[in-house]
Design a protein around this motif. Structure first.
Motif, PDB file in Angstrom:
ATOM      1  N   HIS A 164      -5.463  -2.299  -8.036  1.00  0.00           N
ATOM      2  CA  HIS A 164      -5.346  -1.271  -9.073  1.00  0.00           C
ATOM      3  C   HIS A 164      -3.879  -0.871  -9.188  1.00  0.00           C
ATOM      4  O   HIS A 164      -3.293  -0.321  -8.263  1.00  0.00           O
ATOM      5  CB  HIS A 164      -6.202  -0.055  -8.700  1.00  0.00           C
ATOM      6  CG  HIS A 164      -7.655  -0.263  -8.986  1.00  0.00           C
ATOM      7  ND1 HIS A 164      -8.655   0.363  -8.288  1.00  0.00           N
ATOM      8  CD2 HIS A 164      -8.264  -1.038  -9.910  1.00  0.00           C
ATOM      9  CE1 HIS A 164      -9.827  -0.014  -8.780  1.00  0.00           C
ATOM     10  NE2 HIS A 164      -9.619  -0.860  -9.754  1.00  0.00           N
ATOM     11  N   GLU A 167      -2.217   2.451  -8.273  1.00  0.00           N
ATOM     12  CA  GLU A 167      -2.276   2.850  -6.869  1.00  0.00           C
ATOM     13  C   GLU A 167      -1.140   2.081  -6.208  1.00  0.00           C
ATOM     14  O   GLU A 167      -1.290   0.951  -5.779  1.00  0.00           O
ATOM     15  CB  GLU A 167      -3.664   2.515  -6.315  1.00  0.00           C
ATOM     16  CG  GLU A 167      -4.748   3.271  -7.096  1.00  0.00           C
ATOM     17  CD  GLU A 167      -6.163   2.782  -6.868  1.00  0.00           C
ATOM     18  OE1 GLU A 167      -6.387   1.942  -5.980  1.00  0.00           O
ATOM     19  OE2 GLU A 167      -7.060   3.247  -7.591  1.00  0.00           O
ATOM     20  N   HIS A 276      -6.911   0.739  -1.597  1.00  0.00           N
ATOM     21  CA  HIS A 276      -6.952   1.585  -2.792  1.00  0.00           C
ATOM     22  C   HIS A 276      -6.420   2.975  -2.470  1.00  0.00           C
ATOM     23  O   HIS A 276      -6.231   3.328  -1.309  1.00  0.00           O
ATOM     24  CB  HIS A 276      -8.384   1.688  -3.315  1.00  0.00           C
ATOM     25  CG  HIS A 276      -8.898   0.414  -3.890  1.00  0.00           C
ATOM     26  ND1 HIS A 276      -8.977   0.191  -5.240  1.00  0.00           N
ATOM     27  CD2 HIS A 276      -9.350  -0.711  -3.290  1.00  0.00           C
ATOM     28  CE1 HIS A 276      -9.460  -1.017  -5.446  1.00  0.00           C
ATOM     29  NE2 HIS A 276      -9.694  -1.597  -4.286  1.00  0.00           N
ATOM     30  N   GLU A 277      -6.249   3.777  -3.536  1.00  0.00           N
ATOM     31  CA  GLU A 277      -5.652   5.111  -3.365  1.00  0.00           C
ATOM     32  C   GLU A 277      -6.285   6.092  -4.331  1.00  0.00           C
ATOM     33  O   GLU A 277      -5.904   6.149  -5.493  1.00  0.00           O
ATOM     34  CB  GLU A 277      -4.136   5.008  -3.617  1.00  0.00           C
ATOM     35  CG  GLU A 277      -3.446   4.027  -2.684  1.00  0.00           C
ATOM     36  CD  GLU A 277      -2.025   3.697  -3.116  1.00  0.00           C
ATOM     37  OE1 GLU A 277      -1.343   4.562  -3.673  1.00  0.00           O
ATOM     38  OE2 GLU A 277      -1.609   2.546  -2.903  1.00  0.00           O
ATOM     39  N   HIS A 744     -11.198   7.147 -11.548  1.00  0.00           N
ATOM     40  CA  HIS A 744     -11.876   6.028 -10.908  1.00  0.00           C
ATOM     41  C   HIS A 744     -11.662   6.084  -9.412  1.00  0.00           C
ATOM     42  O   HIS A 744     -10.760   6.755  -8.922  1.00  0.00           O
ATOM     43  CB  HIS A 744     -11.369   4.706 -11.449  1.00  0.00           C
ATOM     44  CG  HIS A 744      -9.947   4.443 -11.066  1.00  0.00           C
ATOM     45  ND1 HIS A 744      -8.891   4.957 -11.766  1.00  0.00           N
ATOM     46  CD2 HIS A 744      -9.422   3.758 -10.033  1.00  0.00           C
ATOM     47  CE1 HIS A 744      -7.764   4.581 -11.193  1.00  0.00           C
ATOM     48  NE2 HIS A 744      -8.046   3.859 -10.136  1.00  0.00           N
ATOM     49  N   ASP A 745     -12.463   5.389  -8.716  1.00  0.00           N
ATOM     50  CA  ASP A 745     -12.331   5.367  -7.273  1.00  0.00           C
ATOM     51  C   ASP A 745     -11.983   3.978  -6.799  1.00  0.00           C
ATOM     52  O   ASP A 745     -10.865   3.694  -6.447  1.00  0.00           O
ATOM     53  CB  ASP A 745     -13.617   5.855  -6.622  1.00  0.00           C
ATOM     54  CG  ASP A 745     -13.932   7.276  -7.065  1.00  0.00           C
ATOM     55  OD1 ASP A 745     -15.042   7.498  -7.526  1.00  0.00           O
ATOM     56  OD2 ASP A 745     -13.043   8.130  -6.961  1.00  0.00           O
ATOM     57  N   ARG A 746     -12.954   3.093  -6.804  1.00  0.00           N
ATOM     58  CA  ARG A 746     -12.609   1.793  -6.266  1.00  0.00           C
ATOM     59  C   ARG A 746     -12.736   0.702  -7.300  1.00  0.00           C
ATOM     60  O   ARG A 746     -13.278   0.882  -8.323  1.00  0.00           O
ATOM     61  CB  ARG A 746     -13.479   1.457  -5.063  1.00  0.00           C
ATOM     62  CG  ARG A 746     -14.981   1.421  -5.334  1.00  0.00           C
ATOM     63  CD  ARG A 746     -15.661   1.134  -4.016  1.00  0.00           C
ATOM     64  NE  ARG A 746     -17.111   1.163  -4.157  1.00  0.00           N
ATOM     65  CZ  ARG A 746     -17.915   1.087  -3.098  1.00  0.00           C
ATOM     66  NH1 ARG A 746     -17.453   0.998  -1.900  1.00  0.00           N
ATOM     67  NH2 ARG A 746     -19.217   1.094  -3.282  1.00  0.00           N
TER      68      ARG A 746
HETATM   69 ZN   LIG Z   1      -8.514   1.661  -6.716  1.00  0.00          ZN
END
Ligand SMILES: [Zn+2]
Length: 746
Positions: A164, A167, A276-277, A744-746
């Protein structure tokens, strides 16, 4: 404990020297690195002894020497070419590092992989790869052979950075970690080097990285008030993708995903660990359930154990806000790390607290983010706190080193688990129904069947084809039927993909999609058999995806094409754009064959014969030539002028749409918000495609807020990576604001 006491008792001014004194052990810190790292860290508790210095080396070039700053320095980001230049320099100067190319991005950038081990490990990488490949296939490797291989083998552990693009911390983190792993003489690092092979993909989506880095320097650098930041990411990261690039494990649309598959089948790592972040301050992924029954239970428990080890290690160092569990369910394994989970390895991930920007900002967390619980023993800070790119790096690298340390303490156990998972999957296929799936070739469209088969092959699932009729107690199938025998190491994944997905009704809302049942998605049948005799059928294993070609039968100047919903129909219409096509309004019978309504009738036209043969061959369509058009009502079906409306504030589904059209060579007109507002759409378009967008209706109507003025996403001398996507090359300005930062997350 001592570390923590020291932290509590030590005034900040004295702290770096003390940490250094008790942390560097036998390493000599690179001069200046301790001070620069301490300065870039906003609070002592956000730093661990392990990453509080860079080990000095007389021969190996450090990232600080190469970049003229520490990784994670405030206000700076490496782009892909700088990351690769450093990777090359590291590999050239260290006998413990080797660099590989594992793919090429949509825009032509390399996707690279660093391998790190001690000198002996680097010298025998091919042998180590052969060992993990043998362990991955229990048909070739019995228990005794496995034991010998495990004794001389090593687990491979893979880190994936910068999937991503907004991130931004992981690339800097893994470059520093690669250097540390190569040169540090700390006992735990030596043990990692000697017992493992560590793989690092520093920029898994280089197109997106470069766009993001340009965006940062153009719009974000120097801005340090979170509430006043403009949009933190460009509208596209790669040619087609934004956040959804992490939903691609089953589909393999993106070159990023293909490169990770290439890595996986070459190295067979025990873990695919994606960085991820999005969560404070470090979350190590584990879901709350329901879990997917087709993932080996060993993978779930291995992951939990490693995650708790990370929580324990960082918490013990006094770093607050490290936690696991309570992040989505664990049902859909369609993320990049799922390449590991679906193939008898672990899929892992972190969410650290990162930003699109590399500047230091002041944050305040919500109440639900700062609770203490069994899975989060020390909460992240309550109240406002400053957070820097280096803080983010400190957490990510310390946790990654903790994971490697744990694996290096039990390398043989994890290698054995890797073998056992493949064995379990294979044995399930041997001993329990279904024993195989049969995919008849004759399902209305051989192209669609071949696409399903190609998908399975690309995922590592073996497919055979019947060379004689297959007679089983539950059915008989003709020559040419595709057969997925389940006595194979990736049996569990095959079952997961070819049967309905059942998400428990009372399990609440799923984190992500809940269907990847490929036969349903392809509108095909894959028929399970409870007859183990499928293994005795006369079959030949496919080594490449089938490519059906259509045929043209009959004779005469008029051509007829049955419409059975073939994949190639739309593309065929555009390929035959210069010819007249009519479609039947009712079903009809011709030459003893039934044709449904919608079937095509092409009257005699100059040049048609060659065009029909080309189209049939390329798109797998069967045309019938006849002397005269059938007697049925029909109407002309001209080539539609297709518009694709691209609202820039939410681009994900539009990216998929463009991808689908490009794959089928279907031309479209690029439609902007301004074009929609101008009206008279019917003058320009017959059909307008509009993807799903997450904007409120008012935002869709009003367009992107103008708070930040125009933000160009345009190729210039200073922003060469900001390649415009879509067909049109019109000058274009974006107006984006903080209100539509992507969630968003992951
Ligand atoms: Zn991510």
């Amino acid at each position: 404990m001592l570390t923590r006491l020291l932290r509590i008792l030590t005034p900040f001014a004295l702290w770096p020297a003390l940490v250094h004194a008790q942390a560097t052990g036998i390493d000599t810190p690179e001069a200046g690195s301790v001070e620069e790292i301490a300065q870039a860290t906003t609070e002592p508790r956000f730093l661990s002894p392990w990453v509080s210095y860079l080990p000095a080396s007389a021969t190996v070039v450090s990232p600080r020497a190469f970049l003229h700053r520490i990784p994670g320095a405030p206000g700076e980001l490496v782009d892909s070419s700088a990351a690769y230049a450093y990777s090359r320099a590291l590999a050239a100067s260290s006998p413990r590092v080797k660099l590989f190319t594992i793919g090429k991005s949509e825009e032509g950038r390399d996707i690279m992989l660093l391998a790190i081990a001690d000198e002996a490990g680097i010298q025998q990488l091919d042998k180590l790869k052969a060992i993990t490949a043998s362990l991955a296939d229990p048909r070739k490797t019995d228990a005794a052979a496995a034991e010998q291989l495990i004794a001389s083998g090593r687990p491979v552990y893979y880190f994936n950075a910068a999937l991503h693009s907004d991130e931004t911390g992981s690339t800097e983190t893994v470059l520093e970690m690669a250097y540390r792993l190569a040169v540090s003489e700390q006992p735990q690092i030596r043990r990692i080097r000697e017992n493992l092979v560590v793989l690092i993909n520093p920029v898994s989506n280089p197109d997106g990285r470069d766009k993001q880095v340009e965006w940062f320097y153009r719009y974000l650098k120097g801005k340090t008030v979170l509430e006043q930041l403009p949009r933190q990411a460009p509208p596209y990261w790669s040619k087609y993708a934004f956040v959804d690039i992490n939903r691609d494990a089953h589909q393999q649309v993106h070159e990023t995903t293909k490169a990770v598959y290439h890595m996986f089948f070459d190295w067979h790592p025990i873990a695919v660990h994606d960085l991820h972040e999005s969560e404070a301050l470090l979350l190590t992924w584990n879901g709350t359930g329901p879990v997917n029954e087709h993932i080996d239970p060993l993978s779930y428990s291995e992951r939990l154990e490693l995650s708790f080890h990370e929580v324990q290690t960082l918490t013990g160092m006094g770093m607050p806000g490290v936690w696991t569990w309570n992040f989505g369910d664990d049902f859909a394994h369609l993320f990049l790390d799922s390449i590991g989970l679906n193939h008898n390895a672990m899929g892992r991930g972190y969410e650290t607290y990162g930003n699109g920007t590399a500047e230091t900002l002041t944050h305040t967390l919500g109440a639900e983010e700062t609770t203490v619980d069994w899975y989060r023993p020390v909460a992240p800070p309550t109240g406002s706190f400053r957070w820097s790119a280096r803080d983010n790096l400190n957490y990510m690298e310390t946790a990654a080193l903790a994971a490697l340390d744990r694996v290096a303490q039990e390398p043989k156990t994890l290698l054995k688990n890797f073998y056992l998972k493949g064995l379990h999957s294979y044995q399930a296929g041997l001993n329990e129904a279904p024993y195989g799936f049969l995919i008849p070739d004759d399902q209305g469209d051989p192209t669609r069947v071949s696409q399903l088969v190609a998908r399975l092959l690309s995922l590592g699932i073996e497919v055979h084809r019947a060379t004689a009729p297959v007679t089983l107690k539950d059915g008989t199938y003709p020559v040419g039927t595709y057969v997925v025998r389940l006595d194979q190491p990736y049996r569990n994944y095959a079952v997961d993909l070819l049967t309905p997905s059942f998400f428990a009704k009372d399990a609440g809302e799923p984190y992500d999609d809940v269907s990847w049942e490929l036969p349903a998605h392809y509108h095909l049948q894959a028929i399970p058999t409870a007859d183990p005799q499928v293994r005795a059928a006369s079959l030949t294993q496919l080594t490449a995806a089938p490519h059906p070609t259509g045929v043209v039968s009959g004779s005469g100047p008029v051509y007829v094409l049955k419409d059975t919903g073939q994949e190639g129909l739309l593309e065929a219409r555009y390929q035959l754009a210069h010819f007249k096509v009519s479609v039947a309004e009712r079903s009809f019978n011709m030459g003893g064959a039934d044709y449904p309504a919608g079937s095509w009738i092409l009257p005699a036209q100059a040049g048609l014969e060659k065009a029909i043969h080309d189209t049939a061959g390329q798109l797998g369509l069967n045309f019938v030539a006849v002397g005269a058009a059938p007697d049925v009502a029909s109407h002309a079906a001209p080539v539609p002028r297709l518009g694709v409306w691209v609202p820039w504030a939410d681009t994900d589904t539009i990216g998929w749409l463009r991808y689908s059209l490009d794959q089928r060579h279907i031309p479209y007109i690029y439609v902007r918000d301004e074009d929609i507002r101008a009206g008279k759409l019917h003058d320009k378009y017959d059909v307008i495609l509009y993807g799903h967008v997450d904007l409120e209706l008012a935002e869709q109507i009003q367009g992107i807020p103008k708070a930040w003025g125009p933000m160009a996403f345009k190729k210039t001398k200073a922003t060469p990576a900001s390649t415009r996507t879509g067909r049109a090359r019109r000058r274009r300005w974006l107006r984006l604001s903080v209100t539509e930062l992507v969630e968003h997350d992951r």
